[in-house]
Design an enzyme around this catalytic site. Sequence first.
Site, PDB file in Angstrom:
ATOM      1  N   ASP A 306      -3.469  -3.357   7.978  1.00 19.31           N
ATOM      2  CA  ASP A 306      -3.945  -4.405   8.892  1.00 19.31           C
ATOM      3  C   ASP A 306      -5.380  -4.819   8.603  1.00 19.31           C
ATOM      4  OD1 ASP A 306      -2.183  -2.978  11.744  1.00 19.31           O
ATOM      5  OD2 ASP A 306      -1.507  -4.237  10.085  1.00 19.31           O
ATOM      6  N   ARG A 398      -3.487 -12.902  19.905  1.00 18.89           N
ATOM      7  CA  ARG A 398      -2.612 -11.725  20.066  1.00 18.89           C
ATOM      8  C   ARG A 398      -3.395 -10.429  19.925  1.00 18.89           C
ATOM      9  NH1 ARG A 398       2.592 -11.699  16.541  1.00 18.89           N
ATOM     10  NH2 ARG A 398       2.749  -9.828  17.807  1.00 18.89           N
TER      11      ARG A 398
HETATM   12  C1  EPZ Z   1       2.787  -1.004  13.444  1.00 19.65           C
HETATM   13  O1  EPZ Z   1       3.915  -1.826  13.172  1.00 19.65           O
HETATM   14  C2  EPZ Z   1       1.667  -1.953  13.843  1.00 19.65           C
HETATM   15  N1  EPZ Z   1       2.066  -2.681  15.041  1.00 19.65           N
HETATM   16  C3  EPZ Z   1       1.389  -2.938  12.714  1.00 19.65           C
HETATM   17  O2  EPZ Z   1       0.245  -3.713  13.106  1.00 19.65           O
HETATM   18  C4  EPZ Z   1       1.028  -2.154  11.451  1.00 19.65           C
HETATM   19  O3  EPZ Z   1       0.876  -3.070  10.370  1.00 19.65           O
HETATM   20  C5  EPZ Z   1       2.136  -1.147  11.123  1.00 19.65           C
HETATM   21  O4  EPZ Z   1       2.387  -0.289  12.258  1.00 19.65           O
HETATM   22  C6  EPZ Z   1       1.766  -0.261   9.942  1.00 19.65           C
HETATM   23  O5  EPZ Z   1       0.600   0.444  10.225  1.00 19.65           O
HETATM   24  C7  EPZ Z   1       1.967  -2.069  16.244  1.00 19.65           C
HETATM   25  O6  EPZ Z   1       1.572  -0.927  16.336  1.00 19.65           O
HETATM   26  C8  EPZ Z   1       2.380  -2.872  17.433  1.00 19.65           C
HETATM   27  P1  EPZ Z   1       5.934   0.590  10.796  1.00 19.65           P
HETATM   28  P2  EPZ Z   1       5.374  -1.142  12.962  1.00 19.65           P
HETATM   29  O7  EPZ Z   1       7.221   0.866  11.476  1.00 19.65           O
HETATM   30  O8  EPZ Z   1       5.513   0.027  13.832  1.00 19.65           O
HETATM   31  C9  EPZ Z   1       9.196   0.034   7.433  1.00 19.65           C
HETATM   32  C10 EPZ Z   1      -0.962  -5.650  13.644  1.00 19.65           C
HETATM   33  O9  EPZ Z   1      -1.475  -6.498  12.903  1.00 19.65           O
HETATM   34  N2  EPZ Z   1      10.194   0.270   8.473  1.00 19.65           N
HETATM   35  O10 EPZ Z   1       4.908   1.670  10.718  1.00 19.65           O
HETATM   36  O11 EPZ Z   1       6.382  -2.218  13.068  1.00 19.65           O
HETATM   37  C11 EPZ Z   1       8.439  -1.271   7.620  1.00 19.65           C
HETATM   38  O12 EPZ Z   1       9.157  -2.360   7.071  1.00 19.65           O
HETATM   39  C12 EPZ Z   1       0.424  -5.126  13.326  1.00 19.65           C
HETATM   40  O13 EPZ Z   1      -1.521  -5.140  14.645  1.00 19.65           O
HETATM   41  C13 EPZ Z   1      11.539   0.391   8.115  1.00 19.65           C
HETATM   42  O14 EPZ Z   1      11.884   0.293   6.948  1.00 19.65           O
HETATM   43  O15 EPZ Z   1       5.267  -0.683  11.436  1.00 19.65           O
HETATM   44  C14 EPZ Z   1       7.157  -1.004   6.862  1.00 19.65           C
HETATM   45  O16 EPZ Z   1       7.391  -1.224   5.477  1.00 19.65           O
HETATM   46  C15 EPZ Z   1       1.064  -5.832  12.148  1.00 19.65           C
HETATM   47  N3  EPZ Z   1      12.469   0.617   9.083  1.00 19.65           N
HETATM   48  C16 EPZ Z   1       6.923   0.500   7.088  1.00 19.65           C
HETATM   49  O17 EPZ Z   1       8.182   1.025   7.528  1.00 19.65           O
HETATM   50  C17 EPZ Z   1      12.117   0.733  10.405  1.00 19.65           C
HETATM   51  O18 EPZ Z   1      13.017   0.962  11.248  1.00 19.65           O
HETATM   52  C18 EPZ Z   1       5.895   0.797   8.166  1.00 19.65           C
HETATM   53  O19 EPZ Z   1       6.233   0.036   9.322  1.00 19.65           O
HETATM   54  C19 EPZ Z   1      10.757   0.596  10.754  1.00 19.65           C
HETATM   55  C20 EPZ Z   1       9.822   0.374   9.778  1.00 19.65           C
END
Ligand code: EPZ
Length: 432
Positions: A306, A398
Site C-alpha cells: 500500500d 476512502r
Molecule cells: C488488506 O487487503 C488491506 N485491506 C489492503 O489494503 C492491503 O493491500 C492488503 O491487505 C495486503 O496488505 C484492508 O485491510 C481492508 P490480502 P486484503 O487478503 O485482506 C491473495 C488499502 O489500500 N488472496 O492480504 O484483501 C490476494 O489476491 C488496501 O488500504 C487470495 O488469493 O488482502 C493477494 O494477492 C488495498 N485469496 C494476497 O492474497 C483470498 O481468499 C494478499 O491479500 C484472499 C487473498
Amino acid sequence: MSDFYQVTANQALQGQIDISGAKNAVLPLMAATLLCKGVSIINNVPQLDDVATMADVLRYLGAKVSHQGSRLIINTHACHGHQAPYHLVTKMRASIYVLGPLLARLGRANVALPGGCAWGPRPIDLHLAGMQALAAKVELSHGNIHAYAGRLTGTDFTFATSSVGATVNMLLASVLASGTTRLFNAAIEPEIDNLIDQLNAMGANIFGKGSANLCIEGVDELKPVEISAIPDRIEAGTYLIAAAMSRGHVRLNQVIPEHLTALLAKLTDCGAHIECDPNGITLDARHKPLRPMSIKTGPYPQFATDLAPQWMAMCASLSGIAQITDTIYPDRFQHVDELNRLGANIRVRGNSAYIIGTGSLSGAPVKATDLRAGAALILAGIVAKGTTQVNQIYHLDRGYQDLTQKLAQLGASVQCCSSDKHSATAQLSLCG
Ligand code: EPZ
C-alpha cells in the site's frame, strides 16, 4: 459535479501533523462487535468513507452505530440480520469481514461476493476454504455467498497465501467455535494484533499474537468491550514519503515507528535522516539530494504494497533508476500511465516497474485510479513544476482523513475544487 484536487508546486514540506487511526484496523474491530450483544466502543476511529460503509453494513444487520468525534459506539442488541447486500459489499471489499461473525453467532450468513478492484481480481477463496474447514456449508449462487452451520467446529487450517482478510475472518469465526482452532501461515500485520487484543478482551482465548501460528480455544459467549484502533501506518508512510521527496523536515505524531521498519530503512538508504521516539517519527531530507532505491513488497514486516505507488512517485521525481516489484498484487500498476503523464519514465514488465528518474516532473491533469494511486499522484504534484489536477478524488476519501488540511499544515497547496460540467467553462469553486 466532479471534484478534483488542484496541486501547485510547493516548497519543501515543513512542520508536524497527527496521524489518524488505521482504516485497516478499524474495519475488523467493527466487524468483531457482531460477535456479541451489547454496546461496544472503538476509539481513535478516522472519519473515512470506508468506515461509513462498514457502519452502514452493521446498520443493515440491525446494529445502531453512532459517532462522537473519533469514538464509535456500536449497539448490537437488535442485530438479527444475516445478509450483507451487494450495494454495500461492492462499495467496500472488507464488508466480507461480516461472514465470520455472522456464521459464528447466528449460524448463517448471506454475503454478496465482493467485486475486483482497479488493479485486478481480489479472490476470496481462502475466506471460503476457512469457513468450510470450520464445518460451514458454503454455496455460491446469484452473486452471493450462502453459508450456514450448526455450531462451527474448531480445526487446523493453513493459509496457502498470507492473507490479512482471510486471517480476520478465521479469527472472527473460530472464537465461538466448539473446540480448538490452530491457524498456520496467518497474517501478522499490526492490524491483526489489534483485533486479537479486542477479541481477547471480549473473552476469547487466542494465543500466539504476533506470530503466524495462532491457537484459538473456542468459547461459548463473548462480551462487548472498549478498544482503541492503532495508528494508520499507511497514512504515516504516505506523509513520510511526501516529506522525503519534497526535501522537507516533518514530524509525525501519534504513530508507532515499529510498524514502519521496512519503509524507514529504505528512506534512510535514500539519504533521508530519520529520528524515532515512542510516539513519533521525524524525517529530515533538507541537507542532501536523495537517491532512488529499489523495493520489493511483501507481507508484514516487509515493505507494504500500500506504499508502493507513493514510493514510485518519489523515485520518478529523483535522478537515477529504481525497480519496484509487487509480490502481493502482480498488476497493481494503474498509476504508471498517470505518473508518465507528469513526465515520469516508467515501464512495467510482469509484476515489476522500472523507473528512470529524470529529477523533475511537470504538472498535468491526471486521474486517481484507486486510493493509493491517488495519493501517489498528489505527492508527485507537490514536487512537479506547475499545476497538477488530480481527478476522481473520491478514491482518496476512502483512506485519508483531512488530507488537504494535513498537507496544508505542512505547507503544501492542495485545494479541493469542483468543476460544474454544465457550464460553458469549468467554474472553479474552491471548496476548501
Ligand atoms: C488488506 O487487503 C488491506 N485491506 C489492503 O489494503 C492491503 O493491500 C492488503 O491487505 C495486503 O496488505 C484492508 O485491510 C481492508 P490480502 P486484503 O487478503 O485482506 C491473495 C488499502 O489500500 N488472496 O492480504 O484483501 C490476494 O489476491 C488496501 O488500504 C487470495 O488469493 O488482502 C493477494 O494477492 C488495498 N485469496 C494476497 O492474497 C483470498 O481468499 C494478499 O491479500 C484472499 C487473498
